[in-house]
Design a protein around this motif. Structure first.
Motif, PDB file in Angstrom:
ATOM      1  N   ARG A   1       4.228   0.387  -1.793  1.00 40.13           N
ATOM      2  CA  ARG A   1       3.868   0.621  -3.192  1.00 40.13           C
ATOM      3  C   ARG A   1       4.990   0.130  -4.093  1.00 40.13           C
ATOM      4  O   ARG A   1       5.626   0.908  -4.811  1.00 40.13           O
ATOM      5  CB  ARG A   1       3.591   2.099  -3.420  1.00 40.13           C
TER       6      ARG A   1
ATOM      7  N   ILE B   1      -2.789  -8.563  -0.288  1.00 41.53           N
ATOM      8  CA  ILE B   1      -3.148  -7.405  -1.109  1.00 41.53           C
ATOM      9  C   ILE B   1      -1.926  -6.948  -1.886  1.00 41.53           C
ATOM     10  O   ILE B   1      -0.804  -6.955  -1.373  1.00 41.53           O
ATOM     11  CB  ILE B   1      -3.723  -6.274  -0.224  1.00 41.53           C
TER      12      ILE B   1
ATOM     13  N   GLY C   1      -3.978  -2.553  -4.887  1.00 40.91           N
ATOM     14  CA  GLY C   1      -5.231  -2.675  -4.152  1.00 40.91           C
ATOM     15  C   GLY C   1      -5.970  -3.974  -4.422  1.00 40.91           C
ATOM     16  O   GLY C   1      -6.983  -4.247  -3.765  1.00 40.91           O
TER      17      GLY C   1
ATOM     18  N   THR D   1      -7.049  -7.629  -4.046  1.00 40.43           N
ATOM     19  CA  THR D   1      -7.008  -8.487  -2.866  1.00 40.43           C
ATOM     20  C   THR D   1      -7.321  -9.941  -3.220  1.00 40.43           C
ATOM     21  O   THR D   1      -8.051 -10.207  -4.184  1.00 40.43           O
ATOM     22  CB  THR D   1      -8.020  -8.010  -1.807  1.00 40.43           C
TER      23      THR D   1
ATOM     24  N   SER E   1      -6.885  -4.035   3.494  1.00 35.79           N
ATOM     25  CA  SER E   1      -6.692  -2.766   2.794  1.00 35.79           C
ATOM     26  C   SER E   1      -5.285  -2.248   3.056  1.00 35.79           C
ATOM     27  O   SER E   1      -4.584  -2.733   3.944  1.00 35.79           O
ATOM     28  CB  SER E   1      -7.719  -1.739   3.275  1.00 35.79           C
TER      29      SER E   1
END
Lengths: 124, 110
Positions: A30, A53, A57, A59, A72
């Motif tokens: 993150r 990604i 989130g 992509t 993911s």
């Protein structure tokens, strides 16, 4: 020190789904300024970018794989994953996970760090 | 078929200099300076050698340098050493937000 480690089955049957996870240690996924991505290399051949990604989130997928691909991330486990459906022998390759430098909005600049790679063979 | 075009192989004797070309289009190399180069020895993961066209990560020898002219990027290795023998791949940002690779160039040190 950043470390990336791919994990998942080394053998997948044709028409099934290839699933790999990249475990990240030494850094949080993150984090802005970085993307997390996948690259593959068929035996004896060159590199192919699969997709990436952002920590938000968002992509970005290789158009040639987009219809079969899902990437993911799980920030609670600090890892990100690849799912490729309906595989064929052409998907046999060494799969690398990597950290990319970039900025918001799909701007990816380069693959900064790489995992060691894992060979996935598609065969019945 | 790779998005970027590289020569399949180059060779050099120790101490010589070589240049590997990487040809793209106005949609990738021609529009962005986000060109990078990777070195890959057999059985190992690629290693970043040049990023953002001409910058070297910490620890990479200054014998490696990068440049660009219009739609073609180049990697120059000066004073080639035996340990430089490897495959080299170029990469560029594209308007699809994907980094595309060249087909790779095998450097043989004679």
């Amino acid at each position: 020190q950043l470390q990336l480690q791919e994990s998942g089955p080394g053998l997948v049957k044709p028409s099934e789904t290839l699933s790999l996870t990249c475990i990240v240690s030494g850094a949080s996924i993150r984090t802005s300024s970085y993307y997390w991505g996948w690259v593959r290399q068929p035996p004896g051949k060159g590199l192919e970018s699969i997709g990436s990604i952002y920590y938000s989130g968002d992509t970005y997928y290789n158009p040639s794989l987009k219809s079969r691909l899902n990437i993911s991330l799980d920030s609670s486990k600090n890892h990100f994953s690849l799912r490729l459906t309906s595989v064929t022998a052409a998907d046999t390759a060494i799969y690398y996970c990597a950290r990319l430098r970039g900025s918001y909005g799909g701007m990816t600049y380069y693959f900064e760090s790489w995992g060691q790679g894992t060979l996935v063979t598609v065969s019945s | 078929q790779s998005a970027l075009t590289q020569p399949a192989s180059v060779s050099a004797s120790p101490g010589q200099s070589i240049t590997i070309s990487c040809t793209g289009t106005s949609s990738d190399i021609g529009s962005y300076n986000y060109v990078s180069w990777y070195q890959q020895h057999p059985g190992t993961a690629p290693k970043l050698m040049i990023y953002d066209l001409r910058f070297r990560p910490s620890g990479v020898s200054d014998r490696f340098s990068g440049s660009k002219s219009v739609n073609t990027a180049s990697l120059t290795i000066s004073a080639v050493q035996p340990e430089d023998e490897a495959d080299y791949y170029c990469s560029s940002f594209t308007k699809n937000s994907i980094l595309v690779f060249g087909g790779g160039t095998r450097l043989t040190v004679l």
